[in-house]
Design a protein around this motif. Structure first.
Motif, PDB file in Angstrom:
ATOM      1  N   ILE A 153      -3.133   2.488   5.438  1.00  0.00           N
ATOM      2  CA  ILE A 153      -2.232   1.354   5.660  1.00  0.00           C
ATOM      3  C   ILE A 153      -2.841   0.095   5.017  1.00  0.00           C
ATOM      4  O   ILE A 153      -2.169  -0.655   4.304  1.00  0.00           O
ATOM      5  N   ALA A 154      -4.157  -0.107   5.252  1.00  0.00           N
ATOM      6  CA  ALA A 154      -4.813  -1.285   4.675  1.00  0.00           C
ATOM      7  C   ALA A 154      -4.783  -1.213   3.150  1.00  0.00           C
ATOM      8  O   ALA A 154      -4.509  -2.212   2.470  1.00  0.00           O
ATOM      9  N   ASP A 155      -5.017  -0.018   2.606  1.00  0.00           N
ATOM     10  CA  ASP A 155      -5.004   0.132   1.146  1.00  0.00           C
ATOM     11  C   ASP A 155      -3.623  -0.186   0.577  1.00  0.00           C
ATOM     12  O   ASP A 155      -3.500  -0.758  -0.501  1.00  0.00           O
ATOM     13  N   THR A 156      -2.600   0.211   1.314  1.00  0.00           N
ATOM     14  CA  THR A 156      -1.237  -0.049   0.821  1.00  0.00           C
ATOM     15  C   THR A 156      -1.008  -1.547   0.700  1.00  0.00           C
ATOM     16  O   THR A 156      -0.452  -2.036  -0.290  1.00  0.00           O
ATOM     17  N   LEU A 157      -1.463  -2.282   1.716  1.00  0.00           N
ATOM     18  CA  LEU A 157      -1.271  -3.728   1.656  1.00  0.00           C
ATOM     19  C   LEU A 157      -1.984  -4.280   0.419  1.00  0.00           C
ATOM     20  O   LEU A 157      -1.430  -5.090  -0.337  1.00  0.00           O
ATOM     21  N   GLU A 158      -3.211  -3.820   0.192  1.00  0.00           N
ATOM     22  CA  GLU A 158      -3.948  -4.318  -0.982  1.00  0.00           C
ATOM     23  C   GLU A 158      -3.237  -3.937  -2.271  1.00  0.00           C
ATOM     24  O   GLU A 158      -3.149  -4.739  -3.206  1.00  0.00           O
ATOM     25  N   ALA A 159      -2.708  -2.706  -2.322  1.00  0.00           N
ATOM     26  CA  ALA A 159      -2.036  -2.277  -3.550  1.00  0.00           C
ATOM     27  C   ALA A 159      -0.786  -3.114  -3.808  1.00  0.00           C
ATOM     28  O   ALA A 159      -0.483  -3.480  -4.945  1.00  0.00           O
ATOM     29  N   LEU A 160      -0.049  -3.437  -2.729  1.00  0.00           N
ATOM     30  CA  LEU A 160       1.153  -4.268  -2.915  1.00  0.00           C
ATOM     31  C   LEU A 160       0.766  -5.644  -3.428  1.00  0.00           C
ATOM     32  O   LEU A 160       1.420  -6.209  -4.311  1.00  0.00           O
TER      33      LEU A 160
END
Length: 1724
Positions: free
Chosen positions: A1377-1384
Motif C-alpha cells: 500500500i505504501a509503495d503504491t502511494l509512492e508510485a502514484l
C-alpha cells in the motif's frame, strides 16, 4: 534527580588540546606536552584561530603566520602537516633551497601568495633582519622545539627583535611548542632555566595533566621499579681483536692512497643534504662503527655486524658511477670477507666437528663465550626473567645507542633465542632505528616502511621485544611497556625521562646495565636526574591548565542560600545545585557524531572583561561565561552573577542557562531535556491524526515480526457497475480487436490468420467506456496487441428471450469453451459488480444486426463429447469436408477428449489408406491409428473419407508475459497432426472465434485495472487543475501500454506467468575444510596498509632484518629497487619542488576512472532520423533532467498516461510486464525530499536530530499506509498473480446469493467456510443459471459442513487467502500500500514536475499547507529559525572563510551570500563561529535534495536497468562513503571548521587512503567501515528489530571500546558537509537546475562509472564470494546499539567478525564490510 546520582562520566571536560588553544588565543604561552600527544594539532588549531586576515595582502592590513623549526626535517614535517590539515597556503623555506640568494621580488611574491610560512629558524630570522617583513604583519609565531632558544640560537635572536619594535606596534602572538624542557644535561638550578625560557618567549609554560593515552611524564613520573644490573669490566683484549684492528688500519692507509677523482656534489631530494661526497670517510665511519660493536659487544656480535657492513658496501658498489669507485668498494668488501672469515674461524674453535656448516656456531655456548660481559649479563637476564612466561605478558624495550648496534643485537638475539629452548616460543624480537638521512630516496622510504611494520608488529603484540636506538625517545608512540632495559649508558636527562616514561604499565621494571667500575657514577647521575625531574614537576604544578569543570562533589555544597531555586508554573523546582549536570545532559541530547559529545564551553573572565561588564563591584569577584554548542537554540553567551569563588560563579551561570532553555521550550515542564519522542507526540495531532483511527500510536515502535496483511474490498470500476443490458434500453457493444505482431510462418500461420479474421466479440453493457490504451499480450507465437474500439455500436434488445439467449451464450463461453467454471458459481442476473456480457459480433451482410444471432441461438445448449461405437458410426452418414473447415474438434478416443484442436486444413486428396509422411513413411494412416488405438475404436468404418490436419490449442490462459526460449508448449504447438474425421468429435464452432476467446480472461482483467487507472488519471488531473490542458482534455488518446523490458519474469511450461522465487546462485560443492578454532578478528585494519607507491610483491626482502640469509640475487634486487629508480629520483626532486609551489587545493583532472571517453565518440555521429512528423529534438546535454524542466511551467509537462497509472497500481507480485517498482523509486525520493523541506519550513527551530526522527515517521510505510487507506485507492491495486482457473470470477458470475450474504449477515459462520465446503455445493442448472441462489436444503447441508470444520482437522484454519477472490476481497501487505502511494507520486512528479507533486502530498494528507503558504511553494522555503542564520556582515563571515575563492573554484560555484557557505562548513565542534549555526540543518535539507535529484537522474537515464539495480545504483551514489570520497577529491575537507582531534585524525587517514586510490570509489573504499547514522525513533521500513538478549554473548567485545570512533574509517562529517554544501548552493541560488548542475559536476565520474557497472551492496558481495559462505547471527541489542556477528571462511579458517549499528540492517552491513576487509587481505 539529585547530583549524587550522576555518574561521574556525565561531566566531560573539553579535550586538553582545545583547552590549550583557548589559552593561547588569549595570551602567549609555551606549550609543554610530552612527545606523541598532539602538539602539532594544537599548533594547527592555533593557526586556524589566528587566520582571520590572512587572505588579504599586507598592504590591506593582512597578516601572516610563521612556523619556525629547528631542523630541515622537522620544518618539512610541520609544513606537510599544515598543508594536509588546513586550507591555508603554505610556504616552505630552508637554506638548502637557496633562499639566502633570493632577490627581494621573489620574497615579496612569496609573502603575498603564502599565508603560513614554515621554515628553519635562521631563514625566518633573516627574513626580518633584512626587513623583507615586519613583525606587525605577523599574527602568530609558532616555534617548534623552542627549548633550543638559549644563547645565540636563532630562536633567541628572533625573540630579541620584539625589544626593538616601536611601542605602538602590535606584536604577534608567540606560541612555543616543546616536549622537552631542558637541553642535554643542564640539570642544575632547573627553576631558573625555566624562568629564563618564559622570559625569552614572553609567556608562561603551560601544560595539562591529562593528554590522551599517556600521562604527562614530567608531571607524574611513572613509578617503575628501577634496578641496576652490574657486569664486570672487560680487562683482557683478545689477540684477535688487535689483529682485526691492524687489518683495518692497514686498509685505511691503502684507502687514503686511492685516487677516486673529484666527486661531483649531488643534492638529495628536496635539496636537503649533500649526498656523502666524502666517500672515503664514509667507509671509515662504517669500519669504526664495526670496531665499536666488536669492542662493546664481542666477537660474536662482530660476526653479525660485519655482514651488515658488506651488504651496505654491496649496495653502494652497485650504485657507484665510476670504475674507480666500484673498485674502492670492492676492496672494502674484500676486507669484510677477510674479517668475517677470521671471526667465523675463531667461533668454530668451540665447535667440535670441522665439517659442520657455519650455522653450527649459533649455539648458546658459542654465543655466550664470544660476547663481552655486558652482553652475557644481558642474555642471562633475558633468560632468567622471561623463560617460561607467556609471550603476550611481555612487552619489552631494549635501548642501545647506535643504529648499527640495534641491527646487530637484533641478529644476536634471533640466534640466541633460536638456540635457547626456554625462550624459543616466548620472545619475538624486532628492531627499530632512526632514519640515517633525511633524503627521500627509495631506500629511506623503504626503510621507513619496514620500520612502520616493525612498530605495528610490536603494537599488535606479534613481536614482544623491541631493540631500538635512542631515536625512539622522539615522536614514536609505543604502548605501555612492562620492561625497559637500558643496555648502553644514558647520555642525557631527556633520554632518561623519555625512556623511563615508556615503562608505563602497572608493575613495570626499568633496568640500567652498568659496568662495575662505572656503577657509582651512574648512580650519581640518576640521582641528579631524579632531582631535576621532581624540580620540574614542582615548577609545572602552577602551570597546569586545569579542567574547566568542578567535580561533582564540589557542587553538592549547598547553593540554596546563594541562588534561590526557580519554580515554574507547574510547580516543578529547578535547584541551582543540579544546574550544571542538567546542562550537560541537555548538551548530550543534542545530535552529535561518533567523535565525541558536544559539551558546554565554560570560561572564566579575566579582570578587564569583568570590569567592562559589571563595573567596579566585580573587581575582586569571579565571573564565568557559558556558551552552548552550536546545535542548541540558545545562541547567546550566558554570564554568571559576580560570585565569591569560581565554583559559585559556574553554578550561577549554569542556572541562568537552564532557565533560558526552559523558556525557549528546550526543557520540559519537569526540567528535563525534551526528547524526540516527546516532540513527535506533541505534533501527532497535526501530522499523524489518522493513526489513532487505525488504533496505532505514532510514538510506539512496531514489534510484530510477520508481514502485516490487511483485507481490502476489490473495487469494481464505475463503468462495469450495474451495467447489465436490459430489454428496451440502449446498450453499447465495444468491439475487441486483436492484431498479431509476430511474423507469419509455417508455425504461426494458423494463429496469424485466425486472429486477422473479421469475426470478433464485444463487451455489451449499458454504460459508455472511456478510451482505453492498447495493450500487449504474448502467446507462444509472439506478441499481439489488443484494443477496445473507441466508438461503440448501439444495440436495443427487443425481447426478454433475446437477453436470456445472450446470457446463456455468455455463460457458455466461460463454462464450455474456457472451462473456468467452478461448481459453486452461479450466473447472477441481478448482480451489480462486473455486470456485462460478452457477445459475438455479426460479420458480412448481417452486420446491421450487430450481434451474430445464428451463432448465439445455435449454441444455447452444449452436448457432452460422444464416443460413438462402430455400429453407431456405420448408421451415421459419412463426414462431410465442408463441416470441418476451420472448426474445433477433439479426439474422442484414448482419453484425449479434454484436448481442443483447430482444423487448419482439410485434405480431400488423402484417405485413411494414404501413406504417412516423415517418420512413419512405411505405414498408412489407418495402420498407424489401428496399431495404437484399435481397442478404443474397433475399426474405421468410412474407408475412403478425407483427412483433416489439426493444431493443438494452447491450455494457457494467462498471456501477460513473454516466453523466453522455446518451451515444451511451443514444440507441441509446432507439431502438425493429421486425423481421421470419423474418429473426432466436431464442435462445429467457428475456430477463429474460439481462438480469440482464449485471450478473453487476460483481456477482461486488464480492462478492469485500466479503467481504475483511467479513473485515477482523471481524478488527479482534476485535483491539480490540469484537466483542461489540451494533452489531458476531451481529446486525450492514451498511448499503448508500455512494456518494461528490464523486468525478468518467469513462466510455467504452458507459458502462464508464475511468481518469482528467490533465485539461488549455485554454490560450489567443495566446502572449505572444517577448522577447530574460530578466530575472532578484532584488530582494526590499518587504513595505511595501502599507502606506498608500489605493490607489496615488488618490495625487496627486508635485508637488515634477514642479514645472514640474504642471497646475492636479493641484494642486487634490493639495490636495483633502491637506486633504480635513479631516474625516478630526479623526477621526485622535481615533484618535490612541484609540491611546494602548488597549493593543496588542486583537484585531480580528467577522467579518474580511466575509461575511453564515450562522449567524444558520440559527437561526430550524424543525428538520427527524426521521428515521423515531429521536429528533430535538439540533443539534450547529458545532465538533462526533464523533471526540473516540468517544474518550471505547465508548457513543458507531458500527459500522465493511463498506462503509467496502471503500472503504479500493479505490484511485482501480479507478475506483469510492468509494475510499480521503478516509479516507486522516484516517488520515494520525492517524498523524502518534500518531507525534509516541509519540516525544515514548518519547524525552523528544531535540531537536526528531531527533524530526522519526525521525517522518518512522516515518510514511514505506516504513515503512508494510513494516508492511502483514507482513499479508495487500495481497492484498485492489482496485487496477485492471475490464475483464471482458480482465482478469477468471470463477469456476471458469483457465489449463490444466499451463500454470499453470510459474509455480511453472519460473519462468524463465514469465517468457517473452506474451499472444500464450496466445492461440495451441488447446484442444479436451475439454481446456477436461473435463480442464482441455492435451495434451503442445499444451504443447510452446506452450513452444517462448515460448522463441522470446527471439530475436524480444519479447525482454526484461515481460508481467507483461498476464498477472497469469490467474495470480492484481497489481502494486501502494508508495504504494498505504501509503495503504491509512492508510485502514484512518481507518476505525477515524472510528468507534471515537483510543484504538482507537492500538491498531491496534500491530497494524500501527508503534509498540510499553512495559511498563505500553499504547499506548491515548498521550493521557495524561507529558512528562519535561530539555527539557520543571523545576519552577519560579510567581513565577519569572511574572517572564518579563509581562501574561500579556492573552494568556490573547486566547487564550480560562487556564492552570492557566503553565510550559507560558512554554515555548511561549520562542524558542531567548532566554538567560535557564532554568526551562523553548524551544518546539521543544511545537511538535513541537502541530503533530501541530493537523494531526489540523483534518483530522478538515474530514473530518466538508465531505463534498461531493473528496479533492483536502480536501487543499488542509487545507494552506491549517495551513501556516506561515496560522498566522503567526492568531498575529499574536491578538497572540501581542508575547509571544514572543526576542533576535534579524533575527527581530524580520522579525516587525515581517510584522505591519505584516498590518495592511494587516486580519489576513486574503489572496492577497497566501499568496504571501509562507516560511522552509523543517529538512530531514528523507529525505522520501520526495514523489519523491526527484535531484541534477542541471548546467552551467546560470550566472547563479544564490549561495545564501548570496540565500536565508536575508532571503528570508523569514513567519518560521516565528510559526507554531511557535502550534503550541507548542496543545500547551501540551493538556498543561495534558489534554483534546482543550477543545484543539479552543481551536483552533476561533483558526481559525474561516479554517475558514469557506476552506471557501467553497478557496485553491489556489501552483504550481497559477501554472499556471492566464492569461498566465504557467511552466516549472520540474529541481532543482539544492547543499550540501543545493535550488534550482528558474521562467521565466514577465509584461507580455510573460520573467522568471526562483528558489526555494529543503530538498527539490524546497519549492523549487518558493518559486519559484512568487516568480513570483506578480512577477505580482501587474504585474496591479495
Amino acid at each position: 534527580m539529585s547530583a549524587q546520582d550522576v555518574p561521574v562520566d556525565e561531566l566531560k571536560p573539553r579535550s586538553y588540546q582545545l583547552r590549550l588553544v583557548d589559552h593561547i588565543t588569549k595570551q602567549n604561552g609555551i606549550i609543554y606536552l610530552p612527545t606523541g600527544s598532539g602538539k602539532t594539532y594544537v599548533a594547527i588549531l592555533a593557526l586556524k584561530r589566528f587566520s582571520q586576515h590572512m587572505d588579504k595582502t599586507i598592504e590591506e592590513g593582512g597578516k601572516r603566520a610563521l612556523f619556525m623549526c629547528n631542523t630541515v626535517e622537522l620544518a618539512r614535517q610541520q609544513a606537510e602537516a599544515v598543508k594536509r590539515h588546513t586550507n591555508l597556503k603554505v610556504g616552505f623555506y630552508v637554506g638548502e633551497q637557496g633562499v639566502d640568494d633570493w632577490p627581494r621580488g621573489k620574497w615579496e611574491t612569496e609573502i603575498r601568495d603564502k599565508q603560513v610560512m614554515v621554515g628553519t629558524a635562521q631563514v625566518m630570522l633573516d627574513l626580518f633582519t633584512q626587513r623583507y617583513m615586519e613583525l606587525s604583519s605577523v599574527s602568530i609565531v609558532i616555534i617548534d622545539e623552542c627549548h633550543h632558544g638559549t644563547g645565540h640560537h636563532p630562536f633567541h635572536e628572533f625573540m630579541r627583535l620584539f625589544l626593538v619594535v616601536g611601542t605602538h606596534m602590535s606584536l604577534p602572538r608567540v606560541v612555543g611548542l616543546t616536549g622537552v624542557l631542558i637541553k642535554g644535561n643542564e640539570t642544575k638550578n632547573v627553576a631558573k632555566r625555566l624562568k629564563d625560557l618564559e622570559t625569552t618567549y614572553r609567556g608562561n609554560i603551560i601544560t595539562v595533566s591529562d593528554t590522551h593515552e599517556q600521562e604527562n611524564v614530567m608531571l607524574y613520573s611513572t613509578k617503575p621499579r628501577e634496578y641496576m644490573v652490574q657486569y664486570p669490566a672487560q680487562d683482557q683484549t683478545y689477540s684477535l681483536v688487535a689483529h682485526l684492528d691492524k687489518m683495518i688500519l692497514d686498509f685505511y692507509l691503502v684507502l687514503d692512497q686511492m685516487d677516486i677523482g673529484v666527486q661531483p656534489k649531488r643534492r638529495s631530494k628536496g635539496l636537503m643534504a649533500h649526498k656523502d661526497p666524502h666517500k672515503k670517510s664514509a667507509i671509515k665511519t662504517l669500519f669504526n662503527d664495526f670496531k665499536f660493536q666488536m669492542e662493546e659487544y664481542g666477537v660474536y656480535a662482530a660476526s653479525i655486524a660485519i655482514v651488515s657492513l658488506s651488504v651496505d658496501f654491496e649496495v653502494k658498489k652497485r650504485q657507484a658511477e665510476t670504475i674507480s669507485l666500484k673498485s674502492m668498494y670492492r676492496s672494502a668488501i674484500t676486507l669484510c670477507d677477510q674479517i668475517r672469515h677470521v671471526l667465523v674461524k675463531k667461533l668454530r674453535d668451540l665447535v667440535d666437528d670441522e665439517d659442520d656448516k657455519d650455522e653450527a656456531v649459533n649455539t648458546e655456548e658459542v654465543i655466550m663465550n664470544f660476547s663481552t660481559p655486558k652482553v652475557q649479563r644481558f642474555l642471562h637476564y633475558l633468560k632468567g626473567t622471561f623463560a617460561g612466561k607467556k609471550p603476550k605478558d611481555i612487552c619489552c624495550l631494549v635501548f642501545v645507542e647506535r643504529r648499527y648496534t640495534a641491527k646487530c643485537i637484533f641478529g644476536l638475539l634471533m640466534h640466541f633465542i633460536e638456540a635457547t629452548p626456554e625462550l624459543r616460543n616466548v620472545l619475538v624480537p624486532q628492531f627499530m632505528v632512526g632514519r640515517n638521512s633525511i633524503s627521500h630516496d627509495f631506500e629511506n622510504i623503504l626503510e621507513s616502511k619496514f620500520q612502520k611494520s616493525a612498530i605495528q608488529q610490536f603494537r599488535d603484540g606479534e613481536a614482544n621485544l623491541m631493540v631500538c636506538s635512542s631515536v625512539l625517545e622522539e615522536g614514536i608512540d609505543v604502548q605501555a611497556c612492562n620492561y625497559v632495559l637500558i643496555l648502553d649508558s644514558l647520555k642525557t636527562f631527556n633520554m632518561y625521562v623519555q625512556t623511563k616514561g615508556r615503562a608505563r604499565s602497572k608493575d613495570a621494571v626499568f633496568i640500567i646495565f652498568s659496568s662495575v667500575s662505572n656503577a657509582e657514577e651512574v648512580s650519581k647521575q640518576i640521582a641528579q636526574y631524579r632531582q631535576a625531574h621532581s624540580d620540574i614537576a614542582d615548577y609545572l604544578k602552577s602551570r597546569v591548565l586545569d579542567r574547566a569543570l568542578p567535580l561533582a562533589n564540589e557542587i553538592n555544597e549547598h547553593f540554596q542560600d546563594i541562588i534561590p531555586p526557580f519554580i515554574n508554573e507547574h510547580g516543578a523546582v529547578l535547584l541551582a545545585s543540579n544546574a550544571l549536570i542538567l546542562l550537560h545532559r541537555y548538551c548530550q541530547s543534542l545530535p552529535s557524531d561518533a567523535f565525541g559529545f558536544v559539551v558546554p564551553w565554560i570560561d572564566l573572565l579575566d579582570q578587564n572583561e569583568r570590569l567592562q561588564r559589571f563595573g567596579k563591584s566585580a573587581e575582586f569577584k569571579q565571573v564565568v561565561s557559558i556558551v552552548l554548542p552550536l546545535t542548541s537554540t540558545l545562541k547567546d553567551t550566558i554570564y554568571s552573577d559576580p560570585m565569591v569563588c569560581t565554583k559559585s560563579a559556574k553554578v550561577s551561570a549554569a542556572f541562568k542557562a537552564c532557565k533560558q532553555l526552559y523558556l525557549l521550550g528546550e526543557l520540559s515542564e519537569k526540567f528535563l531535556p525534551i526528547t524526540a519522542t516527546e516532540r513527535v507526540a506533541a505534533i501527532a495531532d497535526v501530522h499523524f491524526e489518522t493513526w489513532k483511527k487505525y488504533g496505532d500510536d505514532v510514538t510506539k515502535s512496531r514489534q510484530e515480526k510477520e508481514i502485516k496483511l490487511r483485507t481490502y474490498k476489490t473495487g469494481c470500476p464505475e463503468e462495469f457497475l450495474d451495467a447489465m443490458p436490459r430489454v428496451g434500453e440502449v446498450c453499447y457493444a465495444y468491439e475487441i480487436i486483436l492484431e498479431p505482431h509476430f511474423e507469419r510462418n509455417d508455425y504461426s500461420e494458423h494463429f496469424y490468420d485466425n486472429l486477422q479474421t473479421p469475426r470478433n466479440y464485444a463487451l455489451l453493457l449499458r454504460k459508455k467506456l472511456p478510451r482505453l490504451a492498447e495493450m500487449p499480450l504474448f502467446c507462444n507465437q509472439g506478441k499481439l496487441h489488443v484494443r477496445v474500439a473507441a466508438e461503440p455500436r448501439e444495440v436495443v434488445l427487443d425481447s426478454d428471450i433475446k437477453l436470456k439467449q445472450l446470457q446463456q451464450f455468455h455463460v457458455a463461453i466461460f463454462r464450455n469453451i474456457l472451462r473456468i467454471w467452478q461448481p459453486f458459481f452461479v450466473f447472477d442476473r441481478l448482480s451489480r459488480e462486473n455486470s456485462y456480457l460478452v457477445v459475438p459480433l455479426a460479420v458480412g451482410e448481417a452486420q446491421a444486426g450487430v450481434i451474430d444471432w445464428p451463432l448465439v441461438t445455435k449454441f444455447q445448449t452444449w452436448q457432452p463429447v460422444q464416443k460413438p461405437s462402430v455400429q453407431q458410426r456405420k448408421e451415421a452418414p459419412p463426414p462431410r469436408p465442408e463441416d470441418f473447415e476451420g472448426t474445433i474438434v477433439t479426439q474422442w478416443y484414448s482419453n484425449y477428449e479434454e484436448k481442443r484442436m483447430l482444423v487448419t486444413k482439410v485434405h480431400r486428396n488423402l484417405t485413411p489408406f494414404s501413406f504417412m509422411e516423415k517418420n512413419h513413411q512405411d505405414k498408412t494412416y489407418y495402420d498407424f491409428t489401428m496399431s495404437k488405438y484399435s481397442n478404443h475404436i474397433g475399426d474405421v468404418v468410412h474407408r475412403d473419407q478425407f483427412l483433416i490436419e489439426v493444431r493443438d490449442l494452447t491450455e494457457q490462459l494467462n498471456f501477460y508475459v513473454q516466453q523466453r526460449g522455446k518451451s515444451s508448449a511451443q514444440s507441441k504447438a509446432r507439431a502438425k497432426v493429421v486425423l481421421i474425421p470419423e474418429l473426432t468429435y466436431n464442435f462445429s464452432f467457428p475456430g477463429d472465434f474460439w481462438l480469440k476467446v482464449l485471450f478473453l480472461p487476460s483481456i477482461l482483467r486488464r480492462l478492469n485495472f485500466l479503467l481504475h487507472a483511467e479513473a485515477l488519471r482523471k481524478r488527479f488531473n482534476t485535483y491539480l487543475g490540469l484537466q483542461h490542458l489540451p494533452i489531458n482534455g476531451v481529446d486525450y488518446k492514451p498511448l499503448p501500454v508500455e512494456i518494461d523490458w528490464s523486468l525478468k519474469r518467469n513462466v510455467d511450461p504452458f507459458g502462464n506467468a508464475v511468481a518469482d522465487e528467490e533465485f539461488e546462485e549455485p554454490r560450489s560443492v567443495l566446502e572449505p575444510m572444517p577448522t577447530k578454532v574460530i578466530e575472532t578478528a578484532m584488530e582494526k585494519l590499518e587504513i595505511s596498509d595501502m599507502e606506498n607507491k608500489w605493490q607489496d610483491y615488488m618490495e625487496p626482502v627486508d635485508i637488515s632484518r634477514k642479514l645472514l640469509s640474504a642471497y646475492p640475487v636479493e641484494l642486487s634486487y634490493y639495490y636495483q629497487f633502491c637506486s633504480g629508480f635513479v631516474k625516478r629520483l630526479d623526477q621526485m626532486e622535481y615533484a618535490d619542488k612541484e609540491f611546494w609551489t602548488e597549493n593543496q587545493f588542486k583537484i585531480p583532472s580528467g577522467s579518474i576512472y580511466d575509461v575511453r571517453n564515450t562522449d567524444m565518440m558520440r559527437e561526430n555521429l550524424p543525428a538520427l532520423m527524426p521521428a515521423s512528423g515531429s521536429k528533430a529534438q535538439a540533443p539534450q546535454e547529458e545532465s538533462y533532467l526533464s523533471v526540473l524542466q516540468r517544474t518550471v511551467s505547465n508548457e513543458h509537462i507531458t500527459a500522465a498516461e493511463q498506462s503509467e497509472f496502471l503500472a503504479a497500481i500493479t505490484t511485482s507480485g501480479s507478475v506483469d510486464v510492468f509494475d510499480m517498482e521503478r516509479l516507486e523509486l522516484l516517488g520515494d525520493s520525492f517524498l523524502k525530499m518534500s518531507g525534509s523541506l516541509y519540516l525544515a519550513h514548518k519547524y525552523p527551530s528544531w535540531n537536526e536530530g528531531t527533524l530526522t526522527q519526525v521525517k522518518s515517521k512522516l515518510v514511514s510505510n505506516r504513515n503512508l499506509l494510513y494516508c492511502l487507506s483514507e482513499t479508495d485507492i487500495p481497492t484498485k491495486i492489482s496485487s496477485s498473480l492471475f490464475t483464471p482457473k482458480y482465482t478469477w470470477v468471470p463477469p456476471g458470475f458469483s457465489l449463490p446469493r444466499n451463500v454470499l450474504a453470510l459474509w455480511k449477515e453472519n460473519p462468524d459462520v463465514a469465517k468457517l467456510v473452506g474451499p472444500h465446503n464450496l466445492r461440495d455445493l451441488a447446484l442444479s442448472e436451475e439454481e446456477s443459471l436461473i435463480t442464482g441462489t441455492c435451495s434451503e436444503a442445499t444451504l443447510n447441508t452446506f452450513l452444517d459442513g462448515c460448522r463441522r470444520n470446527r471439530s475436524s482437522h480444519h479447525a482454526d484454519t484461515d481460508f481467507s487467502a483461498e476464498l477472497n477472490f469469490c467474495i470480492g476481497q484481497a489481502n494486501i501487505s502494508d508495504k504494498v500500500i505504501a509503495d503504491t502511494l509512492e508510485a502514484l507520486l512518481g507518476v505525477v512528479v515524472k510528468n507534471y514536475g515537483l510543484t504538482h507533486g507537492f500538491k498531491m502530498l496534500e491530497y494524500f494528507g501527508i503534509c498540510k499547507s499553512d495559511i498563505n503558504k500553499p504547499l506548491a511553494q515548498l521550493l521557495d522555503l524561507e529558512l528562519g529559525g535561530a539555527n539557520m542564520r543571523t545576519n552577519g556582515s560579510t567581513s565577519d563571515i569572511d574572517s572564518f572563510l579563509i581562501n574561500h575563492a579556492n573552494l568556490e573554484e573547486n566547487l564550480g560555484y560562487t556564492f552570492k551570500d557566503r553565510g550559507y557557505l560558512l554554515q555548511a562548513l561549520t562542524h558542531p565542534s567548532y566554538p567560535t563561529n557564532r554568526i551562523t549555526g553548524c551544518y546539521q540543518q543544511l545537511e538535513f535539507i541537502g541530503d533530501a535534495i541530493l537523494d531526489f535529484l540523483i534518483s530522478a537522474y538515474i530514473f530518466e537515464h538508465n531505463t534498461k536497468m531493473t528496479p533492483g539495480e536502480l536501487t543499488d545504483l542509487r545507494s552506491a551514489l549517495v551513501n556516506n562513503t561515496t560522498l566522503a570520497c567526492i568531498c575529499v577529491r574536491h578538497k572540501i575537507h581542508l575547509f571544514i571548521l572543526a576542533e576535534n582531534a579524533l575527527l581530524s585524525e580520522s579525516i587525515a587517514s581517510f584522505v591519505q587512503f584516498q590518495e592511494t586510490q587516486h580519489h576513486r570509489v574503489t572496492n577497497q573504499v566501499r568496504i571501509l567501515l562507516e560511522e552509523t547514522e543517529p538512530t531514528a525513533l523507529d525505522i520501520d521500513d526495514g523489519e523491526p528489530d527484535e531484541a534477542t538478549e541471548s546467552e551467546e554473548n560470550i566472547g563479544v567485545p564490549t561495545k564501548g571500546d570496540y565500536n565508536m570512533s575508532q571503528n570508523v574509517d569514513v567519518p560521516k562529517a565528510l559526507g554531511d558537509v557535502l550534503e550541507a554544501l548542496i543545500a547551501a548552493v540551493y538556498l543561495d541560488c534558489r534554483n534546482l537546475h543550477r543545484t543539479w548542475q552543481f551536483i552533476y559536476n561533483l558526481f559525474k565520474p561516479e554517475l558514469k562509472e557506476f552506471a557501467r557497472n553497478v557496485p553491489i551492496n556489501p552483504i550481497r558481495q559477501l554472499n556471492e564470494h566464492k569461498r566465504a559462505s557467511p552466516i549472520f547471527s540474529a541481532p543482539i541489542i544492547d543499550q540501543g546499539k545493535v550488534m550482528v556477528r558474521c562467521q565466514f571462511t577465509c584461507m580455510e579458517k573460520t573467522i568471526m567478525v562483528y558489526g555494529f549499528g543503530n538498527n539490524k540492517n546497519q549492523a549487518k552491513l558493518a559486519a559484512a564490510k568487516h568480513a570483506l576487509q578480512k577477505l580482501a587481505k587474504c585474496d591479495a
